[in-house]
Design a protein around this motif. Structure first.
Motif, short mmCIF file in Angstrom:
data_model
loop_
_atom_site.label_atom_id
_atom_site.label_comp_id
_atom_site.label_asym_id
_atom_site.label_seq_id
_atom_site.Cartn_x
_atom_site.Cartn_y
_atom_site.Cartn_z
N VAL A 84 0.82 -1.22 0.00
CA VAL A 84 0.00 0.00 0.00
C VAL A 84 0.85 1.27 0.00
O VAL A 84 0.37 2.34 -0.36
N ASP A 85 2.11 1.16 0.41
CA ASP A 85 2.97 2.34 0.47
C ASP A 85 4.42 1.91 0.29
O ASP A 85 4.87 0.94 0.91
N VAL A 86 5.14 2.63 -0.57
CA VAL A 86 6.55 2.34 -0.83
C VAL A 86 7.33 3.65 -0.75
O VAL A 86 6.96 4.64 -1.38
N THR A 87 8.40 3.63 0.03
CA THR A 87 9.34 4.75 0.06
C THR A 87 10.61 4.27 -0.62
O THR A 87 11.15 3.22 -0.26
N VAL A 88 11.06 5.03 -1.60
CA VAL A 88 12.23 4.67 -2.40
C VAL A 88 13.36 5.64 -2.07
O VAL A 88 13.15 6.86 -2.06
N ARG A 102 10.57 3.47 -14.96
CA ARG A 102 10.26 2.52 -16.04
C ARG A 102 10.12 1.10 -15.47
O ARG A 102 9.16 0.39 -15.76
N ILE A 103 11.06 0.71 -14.64
CA ILE A 103 11.02 -0.63 -14.06
C ILE A 103 9.86 -0.76 -13.08
O ILE A 103 9.17 -1.79 -13.05
N TYR A 104 9.62 0.26 -12.30
CA TYR A 104 8.51 0.27 -11.34
C TYR A 104 7.18 0.00 -12.06
O TYR A 104 6.36 -0.77 -11.59
N ARG A 105 7.00 0.66 -13.22
CA ARG A 105 5.77 0.45 -14.00
C ARG A 105 5.61 -1.01 -14.42
O ARG A 105 4.49 -1.51 -14.50
N ASN A 111 -3.17 -1.09 -10.03
CA ASN A 111 -3.33 -0.76 -8.63
C ASN A 111 -2.01 -0.51 -7.90
O ASN A 111 -1.71 -1.16 -6.89
N PRO A 112 -1.19 0.43 -8.38
CA PRO A 112 0.09 0.68 -7.73
C PRO A 112 -0.09 1.26 -6.33
O PRO A 112 -1.07 1.95 -6.06
N PRO A 113 0.85 0.97 -5.42
CA PRO A 113 0.77 1.54 -4.08
C PRO A 113 1.14 3.03 -4.11
O PRO A 113 1.69 3.52 -5.10
N CYS A 114 0.85 3.72 -3.02
CA CYS A 114 1.35 5.09 -2.87
C CYS A 114 2.87 5.02 -2.85
O CYS A 114 3.45 3.98 -2.50
N ARG A 115 3.52 6.12 -3.23
CA ARG A 115 4.98 6.08 -3.30
C ARG A 115 5.57 7.45 -3.04
O ARG A 115 5.04 8.47 -3.46
#
Length: 137
Positions: A84-88, A102-105, A111-115
């Motif tokens: 649900v949430d990713v910090t990079v 690009r890779i994240y996509r 339904n991508p998580p918040c980031r």
């Protein structure tokens, strides 16, 4: 419910912390990098004699980090789709942000998580990327 999880498939933590901790129906992952379990070598990284990064392949590191996150999620009873949430954390935002996106996509087609993506000057080991994640369980 407060339960700690350590994955036998993810790299050993570099400090005194678990891979993940469950609180209620949430799973909080500690920061995870691209290193492989049982290895000090980092995928896509060439180190100089002083231990500093000479060159690295951000694509190889991204794929390895995503693999490690998936292993921790699964071993803790969650799943990739439950993020649900990713910090990079990236050490070179200028060079690596577009490649990471690009890779994240590829990994989050639906339904991508918040980031949040943060540029940092360095990480605890000679890596270029680290993820901090929250998932449901």
């Amino acid at each position: 419910m407060h339960q700690h999880y350590d994955s036998d498939r993810a790299p050993e933590p570099v400090g005194p912390y678990p891979h993940a901790r469950r609180v209620g129906n949430l799973l909080f992952l500690s920061g995870i990098g691209p290193r492989a379990r049982g290895q000090q070598a980092i995928p896509g990284v060439t180190l100089g004699p002083d231990g500093e990064i000479e060159s690295y392949d951000i694509e190889a590191q991204c794929h390895s980090v995503f693999h490690n996150v998936r292993c921790i999620l699964e071993d803790a009873g969650s799943a990739w789709e439950n993020l649900v949430d990713v910090t990079v954390y990236l050490t070179d935002m200028d060079e690596d942000f577009a490649v990471f996106n690009r890779i994240y996509r590829e990994y989050f087609k639906e339904n991508p998580p918040c980031r949040t993506t943060v540029g940092v000057s360095r990480l605890p080991t000679p890596i270029a990327i680290e993820l901090k994640c929250i998932a449901t369980i």
